[in-house]
Design an enzyme around this catalytic site. Sequence first.
Site, PDB file in Angstrom:
ATOM      1  N   HIS A 189      -5.124  24.168  27.226  1.00  0.00           N
ATOM      2  CA  HIS A 189      -6.082  23.087  26.955  1.00  0.00           C
ATOM      3  C   HIS A 189      -7.345  23.692  26.326  1.00  0.00           C
ATOM      4  O   HIS A 189      -8.217  24.201  27.021  1.00  0.00           O
ATOM      5  CB  HIS A 189      -6.419  22.390  28.273  1.00  0.00           C
ATOM      6  CG  HIS A 189      -7.096  21.061  28.125  1.00  0.00           C
ATOM      7  ND1 HIS A 189      -7.704  20.651  26.958  1.00  0.00           N
ATOM      8  CD2 HIS A 189      -7.258  20.035  29.007  1.00  0.00           C
ATOM      9  CE1 HIS A 189      -8.208  19.434  27.138  1.00  0.00           C
ATOM     10  NE2 HIS A 189      -7.953  19.039  28.367  1.00  0.00           N
ATOM     11  N   ASN A 216     -11.547  18.876  24.342  1.00  0.00           N
ATOM     12  CA  ASN A 216     -12.298  17.913  25.164  1.00  0.00           C
ATOM     13  C   ASN A 216     -13.497  18.453  25.945  1.00  0.00           C
ATOM     14  O   ASN A 216     -13.863  17.917  26.990  1.00  0.00           O
ATOM     15  CB  ASN A 216     -11.340  17.206  26.144  1.00  0.00           C
ATOM     16  CG  ASN A 216     -10.338  16.336  25.404  1.00  0.00           C
ATOM     17  OD1 ASN A 216     -10.427  16.202  24.180  1.00  0.00           O
ATOM     18  ND2 ASN A 216      -9.394  15.748  26.113  1.00  0.00           N
ATOM     19  N   GLY A 269      -1.084   8.299  24.526  1.00  0.00           N
ATOM     20  CA  GLY A 269      -1.693   8.392  25.849  1.00  0.00           C
ATOM     21  C   GLY A 269      -1.615   7.074  26.599  1.00  0.00           C
ATOM     22  O   GLY A 269      -0.697   6.841  27.389  1.00  0.00           O
ATOM     23  N   TYR A 314     -13.954  21.283  27.572  1.00  0.00           N
ATOM     24  CA  TYR A 314     -13.753  22.129  28.754  1.00  0.00           C
ATOM     25  C   TYR A 314     -13.958  23.609  28.384  1.00  0.00           C
ATOM     26  O   TYR A 314     -14.383  23.917  27.274  1.00  0.00           O
ATOM     27  CB  TYR A 314     -12.385  21.825  29.378  1.00  0.00           C
ATOM     28  CG  TYR A 314     -12.328  20.382  29.849  1.00  0.00           C
ATOM     29  CD1 TYR A 314     -13.209  19.931  30.846  1.00  0.00           C
ATOM     30  CD2 TYR A 314     -11.468  19.448  29.271  1.00  0.00           C
ATOM     31  CE1 TYR A 314     -13.198  18.600  31.267  1.00  0.00           C
ATOM     32  CE2 TYR A 314     -11.453  18.118  29.682  1.00  0.00           C
ATOM     33  CZ  TYR A 314     -12.326  17.700  30.682  1.00  0.00           C
ATOM     34  OH  TYR A 314     -12.332  16.390  31.081  1.00  0.00           O
ATOM     35  N   ASN A 318     -17.732  14.945  26.986  1.00  0.00           N
ATOM     36  CA  ASN A 318     -18.359  15.968  27.816  1.00  0.00           C
ATOM     37  C   ASN A 318     -19.501  16.673  27.080  1.00  0.00           C
ATOM     38  O   ASN A 318     -19.736  17.855  27.272  1.00  0.00           O
ATOM     39  CB  ASN A 318     -17.318  16.965  28.348  1.00  0.00           C
ATOM     40  CG  ASN A 318     -16.320  16.296  29.264  1.00  0.00           C
ATOM     41  OD1 ASN A 318     -16.711  15.500  30.127  1.00  0.00           O
ATOM     42  ND2 ASN A 318     -15.038  16.567  29.085  1.00  0.00           N
ATOM     43  N   ARG A 353      -3.974  22.807  22.602  1.00  0.00           N
ATOM     44  CA  ARG A 353      -4.593  21.528  22.216  1.00  0.00           C
ATOM     45  C   ARG A 353      -6.033  21.763  21.785  1.00  0.00           C
ATOM     46  O   ARG A 353      -6.788  22.450  22.476  1.00  0.00           O
ATOM     47  CB  ARG A 353      -4.574  20.540  23.387  1.00  0.00           C
ATOM     48  CG  ARG A 353      -4.943  19.132  22.921  1.00  0.00           C
ATOM     49  CD  ARG A 353      -4.773  18.079  23.999  1.00  0.00           C
ATOM     50  NE  ARG A 353      -4.293  16.847  23.411  1.00  0.00           N
ATOM     51  CZ  ARG A 353      -4.637  15.626  23.826  1.00  0.00           C
ATOM     52  NH1 ARG A 353      -5.446  15.468  24.857  1.00  0.00           N
ATOM     53  NH2 ARG A 353      -4.170  14.555  23.234  1.00  0.00           N
ATOM     54  N   GLN A 360      -0.033  21.470  31.140  1.00  0.00           N
ATOM     55  CA  GLN A 360      -1.297  21.730  30.445  1.00  0.00           C
ATOM     56  C   GLN A 360      -2.200  22.592  31.339  1.00  0.00           C
ATOM     57  O   GLN A 360      -2.566  22.186  32.454  1.00  0.00           O
ATOM     58  CB  GLN A 360      -2.016  20.431  30.070  1.00  0.00           C
ATOM     59  CG  GLN A 360      -3.134  20.710  29.068  1.00  0.00           C
ATOM     60  CD  GLN A 360      -3.950  19.490  28.680  1.00  0.00           C
ATOM     61  OE1 GLN A 360      -4.353  18.710  29.540  1.00  0.00           O
ATOM     62  NE2 GLN A 360      -4.222  19.334  27.392  1.00  0.00           N
TER      63      GLN A 360
HETATM   64  C1  LIG Z   1      -6.777   8.330  31.795  1.00  0.00           C
HETATM   65  C2  LIG Z   1      -6.848   9.421  30.762  1.00  0.00           C
HETATM   66  C3  LIG Z   1      -6.690  10.733  31.165  1.00  0.00           C
HETATM   67  C4  LIG Z   1      -6.694  11.771  30.213  1.00  0.00           C
HETATM   68  N1  LIG Z   1      -6.470  13.052  30.617  1.00  0.00           N
HETATM   69  C5  LIG Z   1      -6.343  14.055  29.705  1.00  0.00           C
HETATM   70  C6  LIG Z   1      -5.951  15.364  30.104  1.00  0.00           C
HETATM   71  O1  LIG Z   1      -5.672  15.632  31.280  1.00  0.00           O
HETATM   72  N2  LIG Z   1      -5.858  16.299  29.139  1.00  0.00           N
HETATM   73  C7  LIG Z   1      -6.133  16.043  27.829  1.00  0.00           C
HETATM   74  O2  LIG Z   1      -6.040  16.945  26.983  1.00  0.00           O
HETATM   75  N3  LIG Z   1      -6.479  14.797  27.418  1.00  0.00           N
HETATM   76  C8  LIG Z   1      -6.559  13.798  28.328  1.00  0.00           C
HETATM   77  N4  LIG Z   1      -6.854  12.521  27.918  1.00  0.00           N
HETATM   78  C9  LIG Z   1      -6.874  12.220  26.493  1.00  0.00           C
HETATM   79  C10 LIG Z   1      -5.477  11.717  26.057  1.00  0.00           C
HETATM   80  O3  LIG Z   1      -4.531  12.780  26.103  1.00  0.00           O
HETATM   81  C11 LIG Z   1      -5.510  11.143  24.637  1.00  0.00           C
HETATM   82  O4  LIG Z   1      -6.075  12.107  23.807  1.00  0.00           O
HETATM   83  C12 LIG Z   1      -6.298   9.835  24.551  1.00  0.00           C
HETATM   84  O5  LIG Z   1      -5.858   8.913  25.526  1.00  0.00           O
HETATM   85  C13 LIG Z   1      -6.170   9.194  23.168  1.00  0.00           C
HETATM   86  O6  LIG Z   1      -4.814   8.881  22.889  1.00  0.00           O
HETATM   87  P1  LIG Z   1      -4.290   7.352  22.940  1.00  0.00           P
HETATM   88  O7  LIG Z   1      -5.155   6.583  22.002  1.00  0.00           O
HETATM   89  O8  LIG Z   1      -2.856   7.410  22.549  1.00  0.00           O
HETATM   90  O9  LIG Z   1      -4.493   6.881  24.366  1.00  0.00           O
HETATM   91  C14 LIG Z   1      -6.904  11.472  28.854  1.00  0.00           C
HETATM   92  C15 LIG Z   1      -7.100  10.141  28.463  1.00  0.00           C
HETATM   93  C16 LIG Z   1      -7.052   9.127  29.398  1.00  0.00           C
HETATM   94  C17 LIG Z   1      -7.209   7.692  28.945  1.00  0.00           C
END
Ligand SMILES: Cc1cc2nc3c(=O)[nH]c(=O)nc-3n(C[C@H](O)[C@H](O)[C@H](O)COP(=O)(O)O)c2cc1C
Length: 355
Positions: A175, A178, A313, A180, A235, A227, A98
């Site tokens: 990416h 979120n 995730g 960014y 954010n 994504r 990513q």
């Molecule tokens: C600890 C953590 C780190 C994450 N890091 C990223 C990331 O690096 N890039 C990204 O696009 N989303 C990141 N996310 C969002 C996750 O990819 C995902 O969208 C989110 O956990 C919801 O999915 P889930 O309900 O299956 O956990 C992060 C989420 C968590 C909890």
Amino acid sequence: MADLFGSIALGDLQLPSRIVMAPLTRCRAAEGNVPQDLNVEYYRQRASAGLIISEATQVVPEGQGYPMTPGIHSQAQVAGWRKVTDAVHAAGGRMALQLWHVGRVSHPVFQPGGNLPVAPSAIPPKGQIYGNTWKKVDYVAPRALELSEIPGVIEGYVAAARNAKLAGFDGVEVHGANGYLLDQFLRDGTNKRTDSYGGSVQNRARLLLEVVEAVVGVWGSSRVGVRLSPLNPNNDIADSNPKETFGFAARELARMKLAWVHVLEDIKTPAGEEVTSTIKAACGAPVIANSGYTLETAQAAIRDGRVDAVAFGKLFIANPDLPRRLGAGGPFNEWDMKSFYGGTAKGYTDYPALA
Ligand SMILES: Cc1cc2nc3c(=O)[nH]c(=O)nc-3n(C[C@H](O)[C@H](O)[C@H](O)COP(=O)(O)O)c2cc1C
């Protein structure tokens, strides 16, 4: 009928199942933001995913906003990632990197020369951010990028995409989600520019589309995904008309014939599903959906044809052998939020697999 456990092609990538590991920042790189043996073990344990999408990885030093996140701009980082991809491949898996630039979600402590972070406009996010010693500090107002600097930003993604090839990845995910940098340009709450990168949706989407196009120039469209997170307010970001903004972006992305579009939806609201459907209808690519999915909701979304694959995730954080557990209907380990970001093997590589 499509099935969560059935195979799928995302561009040139042949996935044995539609179970994707979502990108997850874990803040455990070594000195120099270099992936280390601990990270090799973590990803190796999760190689049974249909596809692993790596944690967000900064394309340039200015793209960092959290402690110990890995980069893909130095030779040492490329060598560190090569060990990860070799281990994932040896275990039978596939992995995409990513590509990340945080934009304003940063602080001078992370920036070369202690400079201000860069963004479309000089608007700080509300609240606080972890500094490089995990102490919370106030956000600062970023510096708005000059028009003349934008080609250099795109060049940063291109160099990182080339490095991702050298590091042995199977593809890359831009990416765009979120809150960014690319999302800051796309959504109108953070983009108040008056040049060709601000104002109309065409202008706000320009940087995202130029970056994706440039990365496709390195990898070919069949190994590039993107994504998006139309409704996610993380954010401190918002858009006044997500359906129009993301519908436009998806229609433009359709021209590029990408391997996948990954949508972080809020499945608890009908609006989340609706905007995913808008994107799916417009983008012409397989859609990976994410956020809050369980075995049951993922299977239903795929069987209905609403989405093509599902990214998990937190379930993947806690369950290294998640596909096997989903296949068996559980049980699932619980995740420990305290060890999400930073630290050691605890809460990272010590979650047990099924016996
Ligand atoms: C600890 C953590 C780190 C994450 N890091 C990223 C990331 O690096 N890039 C990204 O696009 N989303 C990141 N996310 C969002 C996750 O990819 C995902 O969208 C989110 O956990 C919801 O999915 P889930 O309900 O299956 O956990 C992060 C989420 C968590 C909890």
